[in-house]
Design a protein around this motif. Structure first.
Motif, short mmCIF file in Angstrom:
data_model
loop_
_atom_site.label_atom_id
_atom_site.label_comp_id
_atom_site.label_asym_id
_atom_site.label_seq_id
_atom_site.Cartn_x
_atom_site.Cartn_y
_atom_site.Cartn_z
N VAL A 1 1.62 5.13 -13.03
CA VAL A 1 0.19 4.89 -13.26
C VAL A 1 0.01 3.65 -14.11
N LEU A 2 -1.07 2.95 -13.81
CA LEU A 2 -1.49 1.77 -14.57
C LEU A 2 -2.54 2.24 -15.57
N PHE A 3 -2.41 1.80 -16.82
CA PHE A 3 -3.43 2.21 -17.79
C PHE A 3 -3.71 1.13 -18.81
N LYS A 4 -4.85 1.30 -19.48
CA LYS A 4 -5.27 0.42 -20.55
C LYS A 4 -5.50 1.27 -21.78
N LEU A 5 -5.15 0.74 -22.94
CA LEU A 5 -5.34 1.48 -24.19
C LEU A 5 -6.82 1.54 -24.53
N PRO A 6 -7.22 2.50 -25.39
CA PRO A 6 -8.62 2.56 -25.81
C PRO A 6 -9.01 1.25 -26.51
N GLU A 7 -10.30 0.97 -26.57
CA GLU A 7 -10.80 -0.19 -27.33
C GLU A 7 -10.48 0.00 -28.81
N ASN A 8 -10.44 -1.06 -29.55
CA ASN A 8 -10.26 -1.02 -31.00
C ASN A 8 -8.98 -0.32 -31.43
N THR B 1 0.82 -1.21 0.00
CA THR B 1 0.00 0.00 0.00
C THR B 1 0.86 1.26 0.00
N PRO B 2 0.73 2.11 -1.04
CA PRO B 2 -0.03 1.93 -2.26
C PRO B 2 0.46 0.71 -3.04
N ASP B 3 -0.46 0.10 -3.79
CA ASP B 3 -0.16 -1.17 -4.43
C ASP B 3 0.62 -0.99 -5.73
N ASN B 4 1.42 -1.99 -6.04
CA ASN B 4 2.13 -2.10 -7.31
C ASN B 4 1.56 -3.34 -8.00
N PRO B 5 1.06 -3.30 -9.23
CA PRO B 5 1.20 -2.23 -10.21
C PRO B 5 0.03 -1.25 -10.34
N SER B 6 -0.96 -1.24 -9.44
CA SER B 6 -2.14 -0.41 -9.70
C SER B 6 -2.08 1.00 -9.11
N GLY B 7 -1.31 1.19 -8.04
CA GLY B 7 -1.30 2.49 -7.36
C GLY B 7 -2.43 2.66 -6.36
N TYR B 8 -3.26 1.61 -6.20
CA TYR B 8 -4.37 1.66 -5.26
C TYR B 8 -3.87 1.76 -3.81
N CYS B 9 -4.54 2.62 -3.03
CA CYS B 9 -4.17 2.78 -1.63
C CYS B 9 -5.40 2.60 -0.75
N PRO B 10 -5.49 1.53 0.01
CA PRO B 10 -6.67 1.30 0.85
C PRO B 10 -6.66 2.26 2.05
N PRO B 11 -7.84 2.56 2.63
CA PRO B 11 -7.87 3.38 3.85
C PRO B 11 -7.03 2.71 4.93
N ARG B 12 -6.29 3.51 5.72
CA ARG B 12 -5.40 2.88 6.70
C ARG B 12 -6.19 2.18 7.81
N GLU B 13 -7.45 2.62 8.03
CA GLU B 13 -8.29 1.94 9.04
C GLU B 13 -8.55 0.50 8.63
N ASP B 14 -8.69 0.27 7.30
CA ASP B 14 -8.92 -1.11 6.82
C ASP B 14 -7.70 -1.99 7.09
N VAL B 15 -6.51 -1.39 6.93
CA VAL B 15 -5.29 -2.16 7.17
C VAL B 15 -5.16 -2.47 8.66
N CYS C 1 -7.28 6.61 -23.15
CA CYS C 1 -6.86 5.49 -22.31
C CYS C 1 -7.66 5.49 -21.01
N TYR C 2 -7.77 4.31 -20.39
CA TYR C 2 -8.32 4.26 -19.04
C TYR C 2 -7.15 4.25 -18.06
N VAL C 3 -7.15 5.19 -17.09
CA VAL C 3 -6.04 5.30 -16.14
C VAL C 3 -6.58 5.06 -14.74
N TRP C 4 -5.97 4.14 -14.01
CA TRP C 4 -6.41 3.89 -12.64
C TRP C 4 -5.86 4.98 -11.71
#
Ligand SMILES: *Cc1c(COP(=O)(O)O)cnc(C)c1O
Length: 386
Positions: free
Chosen positions: A312-319, A164-178, A302-305
């Motif tokens: 940053v983690l991302f996905k290319l556009p469709e098609n 936390t923050p996570d690799n490869p997404s960059g997601y960071c959970p609330p510290r209370e959850d941890v 692109c979709y960026v998390w």
């Protein structure tokens, strides 16, 4: 005669896949300049104070380091407001992760639990140590389901890893959850250590709000990992550390190779801790750059998390073209980012935040690549029509 006989777990191993190096790409594509945005290194390079310290101490290279790196441990204890007996420094935090597995888990008996995908050192070192690795898939949006993670824990689980923050997404959970995860784990598996890897925590928008370590509440069963590789710019010198339950820190010092943090790395780390200017500039550069990359990639479709880290983690556009082709097209233009096949994410890409120029060069290259692909598609469609 020599007949090679290797342990079963080692035969089955795949090596850690690191980001490509600048030299490799320069040679392969005959390029004068290559930009590396693949390994989450510091976009500003090395702290000038650390660089100076390495040069000033170079002639000390013939000496063994001081056993236990007490000066560095004391400085880190002060930085985090904890007892120095909790600190173990290592050859990158990778070394501490490996040590913890070896100290706590009996090969062939115990298991460790982590998410899928996650930082690949946990499962790789788990296997090297002959320990069963149990994986809990991340939620579709890369967030964590801690209850599902806990459901994989049993009486033989000795370690649970959370980044936390996570690799490869960059997601960071609330510290209370941890904190709640640590609490529940203590109830169901008293012999299990929770390892909270905060390698990227400095980059979070609000570190004191996001970090369980920074909250000053250190659960009895929890170890924290930090590193000099990212925010302090010392990836190549290899210094990381754990803030551990004191008894476990003691066992780590007993099991650790005596001189794994070399004398120049130690001086560099001590100097980097004093370089407040470099650190502040790093934070500013990463937060602005992360925003620029997110806005820029989103504008290209692109979709960026959302990321709390220096990538940053991302996905290319469709098609459009595939992630692998996009990665290759960037390489030909002298830009290295990170494909995520080794994380089982073949359609995603990760880009480390660079300096302002690098971020701009990357976004420009992405624009060209996506545009060229649209033209190629249109040409192909036209031909088919004829
Ligand atoms: C980069 C990274 C580390 C740090 O590794 P070092 O060995 O200290 O260079 C630790 N954990 C995660 C999740 C990382 O991405």
């Amino acid at each position: 005669m020599f007949e090679i006989s290797v342990r079963q777990e080692i035969l089955a191993l795949k090596a850690y896949v690191p980001g490509l190096s600048i030299a490799e790409i320069q040679q392969k594509y005959n390029l004068a300049k290559v930009i590396k945005m693949a390994s989450n290194e510091n976009p500003l390079g090395m702290s000038p104070l650390a660089c100076d310290a390495v040069q000033r101490h170079a002639a000390m290279g013939f000496r063994y380091p001081q056993g236990g790196n007490p000066r560095l441990a004391a400085a880190l204890a002060q930085l985090h407001g904890v007892d120095a007996r909790r600190i173990v420094v290592g050859n990158g935090s990778d070394e501490i992760i490996d040590l913890l597995i070896r100290i706590l888990a009996e090969p062939g008996v115990h298991n460790l639990v982590c998410f899928e995908p996650c930082f690949s050192i946990y499962p790789i070192q788990g296997r090297v140590c002959g320990v069963e690795v149990r994986r809990q898939p991340l939620n579709d949006d890369f967030s964590f389901n801690f209850d599902a993670l806990l459901a994989r824990v049993d009486a033989n689980t000795r370690l649970v890893f959370v980044t936390t923050p996570d690799n490869p997404s960059g997601y960071c959970p609330p510290r209370e959850d941890v904190a709640r995860l640590a609490e529940k784990l203590a109830e169901i598996a008293p012999a299990c250590l929770l390892v909270v890897d905060e390698a990227y925590m400095d980059f979070a928008e609000n570190e004191p709000e996001s970090s369980l370590l920074a909250s000053g509440h250190l659960p009895e069963n929890t170890a924290f990992m930090r590193t000099f590789s990212k925010s302090f710019g010392l990836a190549g010198l290899r210094v990381g550390y754990g803030i551990l339950p004191p008894a476990i820190a003691d066992y780590c010092w007993r099991a650790r190779l005596p001189f794994s943090v070399n004398i120049l790395a130690e001086e560099a780390a001590l100097a980097a801790l004093k370089d407040a200017t470099f650190y502040a500039l790093t934070m500013q550069t990463v937060r602005q750059g992360r925003n620029a990359l997110t806005v820029g990639l989103t504008a290209l479709g692109c979709y960026v998390w959302p990321s709390a880290a220096n990538f940053v983690l991302f996905k290319l556009p469709e098609n459009t073209l595939g992630a692998e082709d996009c990665f290759e097209a960037l390489l030909r233009r002298g830009i290295i980012i990170r494909p995520l096949k080794s994380y089982n994410l073949p359609n995603h890409l990760r880009v480390s935040v660079g300096n302002e120029q690098e971020n701009r060069a990357f976004l420009l290259a992405m624009d060209e690549i996506l545009l060229q692909n649209r033209h190629a598609e249109a040409d192909a469609a036209l031909k088919e029509h004829k």
